[in-house]
Scaffold this motif. Structure first.
Motif, PDB file in Angstrom:
ATOM      1  N   ASP A  23       0.828  -1.206   0.000  1.00 48.44           N
ATOM      2  CA  ASP A  23       0.000   0.000   0.000  1.00 48.44           C
ATOM      3  C   ASP A  23       0.864   1.258   0.000  1.00 48.44           C
ATOM      4  O   ASP A  23       0.565   2.235  -0.689  1.00 48.44           O
ATOM      5  CB  ASP A  23      -0.931   0.020   1.214  1.00 48.44           C
ATOM      6  N   ILE A  26       2.436   1.657  -3.518  1.00 44.00           N
ATOM      7  CA  ILE A  26       1.411   2.082  -4.476  1.00 44.00           C
ATOM      8  C   ILE A  26       1.120   3.576  -4.308  1.00 44.00           C
ATOM      9  O   ILE A  26       1.004   4.304  -5.300  1.00 44.00           O
ATOM     10  CB  ILE A  26       0.138   1.226  -4.327  1.00 44.00           C
ATOM     11  N   GLU A  27       1.031   4.036  -3.078  1.00 46.89           N
ATOM     12  CA  GLU A  27       0.802   5.466  -2.829  1.00 46.89           C
ATOM     13  C   GLU A  27       1.981   6.303  -3.334  1.00 46.89           C
ATOM     14  O   GLU A  27       1.789   7.372  -3.912  1.00 46.89           O
ATOM     15  CB  GLU A  27       0.561   5.730  -1.337  1.00 46.89           C
ATOM     16  N   GLU A  28       3.198   5.807  -3.132  1.00 41.90           N
ATOM     17  CA  GLU A  28       4.380   6.521  -3.626  1.00 41.90           C
ATOM     18  C   GLU A  28       4.395   6.547  -5.148  1.00 41.90           C
ATOM     19  O   GLU A  28       4.756   7.552  -5.755  1.00 41.90           O
ATOM     20  CB  GLU A  28       5.667   5.880  -3.084  1.00 41.90           C
ATOM     21  N   PHE A  29       4.006   5.445  -5.790  1.00 44.60           N
ATOM     22  CA  PHE A  29       3.931   5.396  -7.247  1.00 44.60           C
ATOM     23  C   PHE A  29       2.906   6.399  -7.762  1.00 44.60           C
ATOM     24  O   PHE A  29       3.122   7.047  -8.783  1.00 44.60           O
ATOM     25  CB  PHE A  29       3.565   3.994  -7.732  1.00 44.60           C
ATOM     26  N   LYS A  30       1.782   6.526  -7.059  1.00 45.04           N
ATOM     27  CA  LYS A  30       0.748   7.486  -7.477  1.00 45.04           C
ATOM     28  C   LYS A  30       1.252   8.920  -7.368  1.00 45.04           C
ATOM     29  O   LYS A  30       0.967   9.748  -8.223  1.00 45.04           O
ATOM     30  CB  LYS A  30      -0.513   7.321  -6.619  1.00 45.04           C
ATOM     31  N   LYS A  31       2.026   9.192  -6.332  1.00 42.67           N
ATOM     32  CA  LYS A  31       2.561  10.539  -6.119  1.00 42.67           C
ATOM     33  C   LYS A  31       3.646  10.902  -7.125  1.00 42.67           C
ATOM     34  O   LYS A  31       3.776  12.053  -7.515  1.00 42.67           O
ATOM     35  CB  LYS A  31       3.164  10.668  -4.709  1.00 42.67           C
ATOM     36  N   MET A  36       8.051   5.460 -10.026  1.00 39.39           N
ATOM     37  CA  MET A  36       7.494   4.196 -10.500  1.00 39.39           C
ATOM     38  C   MET A  36       8.284   3.685 -11.700  1.00 39.39           C
ATOM     39  O   MET A  36       8.673   2.520 -11.754  1.00 39.39           O
ATOM     40  CB  MET A  36       6.011   4.374 -10.875  1.00 39.39           C
ATOM     41  N   ASP A  62       2.623  -4.052  -8.351  1.00 38.60           N
ATOM     42  CA  ASP A  62       2.366  -2.763  -7.696  1.00 38.60           C
ATOM     43  C   ASP A  62       2.009  -1.687  -8.719  1.00 38.60           C
ATOM     44  O   ASP A  62       1.139  -0.847  -8.474  1.00 38.60           O
ATOM     45  CB  ASP A  62       3.576  -2.321  -6.874  1.00 38.60           C
ATOM     46  N   VAL A  63       2.663  -1.713  -9.870  1.00 35.87           N
ATOM     47  CA  VAL A  63       2.348  -0.759 -10.938  1.00 35.87           C
ATOM     48  C   VAL A  63       0.936  -1.000 -11.457  1.00 35.87           C
ATOM     49  O   VAL A  63       0.172  -0.059 -11.681  1.00 35.87           O
ATOM     50  CB  VAL A  63       3.383  -0.835 -12.081  1.00 35.87           C
ATOM     51  N   THR A  66      -1.444   0.379  -9.106  1.00 40.27           N
ATOM     52  CA  THR A  66      -1.425   1.847  -9.173  1.00 40.27           C
ATOM     53  C   THR A  66      -2.228   2.357 -10.361  1.00 40.27           C
ATOM     54  O   THR A  66      -3.051   3.253 -10.231  1.00 40.27           O
ATOM     55  CB  THR A  66       0.036   2.352  -9.294  1.00 40.27           C
ATOM     56  N   LYS A  67      -1.990   1.800 -11.525  1.00 41.20           N
ATOM     57  CA  LYS A  67      -2.644   2.260 -12.749  1.00 41.20           C
ATOM     58  C   LYS A  67      -4.053   1.703 -12.896  1.00 41.20           C
ATOM     59  O   LYS A  67      -4.866   2.279 -13.601  1.00 41.20           O
ATOM     60  CB  LYS A  67      -1.804   1.896 -13.960  1.00 41.20           C
TER      61      LYS A  67
END
Length: 142
Positions: A23, A26-31, A36, A62-63, A66-67
């Motif tokens: 989690d 995933i939040e870091e990838f979104k930011k 990512m 995880d990607v 995220t997507k």
């Protein structure tokens, strides 16, 4: 309550309040989409060196989270169950599946010839020369 039980209870309470690693990532990838992208690049390099695909699949999972799994299914033309199975490490995904996922994420795979194949020594006893009128051919018997 002894010291060990107390420590265990504190760690359990702390773990309940901490976000799960996936989690968090995933939040870091979104930011940060560059983070990512860099994570996928790093795992691709690690896979190229070690041959261990588990970490690459974990990062791709995880990607995908995220997507969005639906987005990835639409981009790759693969079903969501196929994507889940490929990226959750329960089986070894097909090469084609991984390349479709990487392609949807904006990556291409290139292959480079590596000069790590050692030439086999030639045994002169098993080599014979064949001569014809037009050419001379060397043949090795296996």
């Amino acid at each position: 309550m002894n010291k060990t039980e107390s420590k265990t209870k504190r760690l359990t309470a702390l773990a309940r309040n901490m976000p799960m690693w996936d989690d968090f990532i995933i939040e870091e990838f979104k930011k940060d989409p560059e983070f990512m992208r860099g994570a996928v690049e790093d795992e691709l390099q690690e896979y190229a060196q070690s041959g261990d695909i588990r970490y690459l699949l974990s990062t791709l999972r995880d990607v995908a989270a995220t997507k969005g799994w639906v987005w990835l299914a639409n981009e790759t033309g693969l079903s969501r169950p196929t994507l889940y199975e490929a990226l959750h490490g329960r089986s070894k995904p097909k090469f084609e599946t991984v390349t479709k996922i990487l392609g949807a994420l904006g990556f291409k795979m290139f292959f480079v010839a590596v000069d790590n194949i050692k030439p086999q020594p030639v045994n002169p006893a098993k080599t014979r020369r064949i001569t014809t009128r037009t050419c001379e051919i060397e043949a090795r018997e296996a």
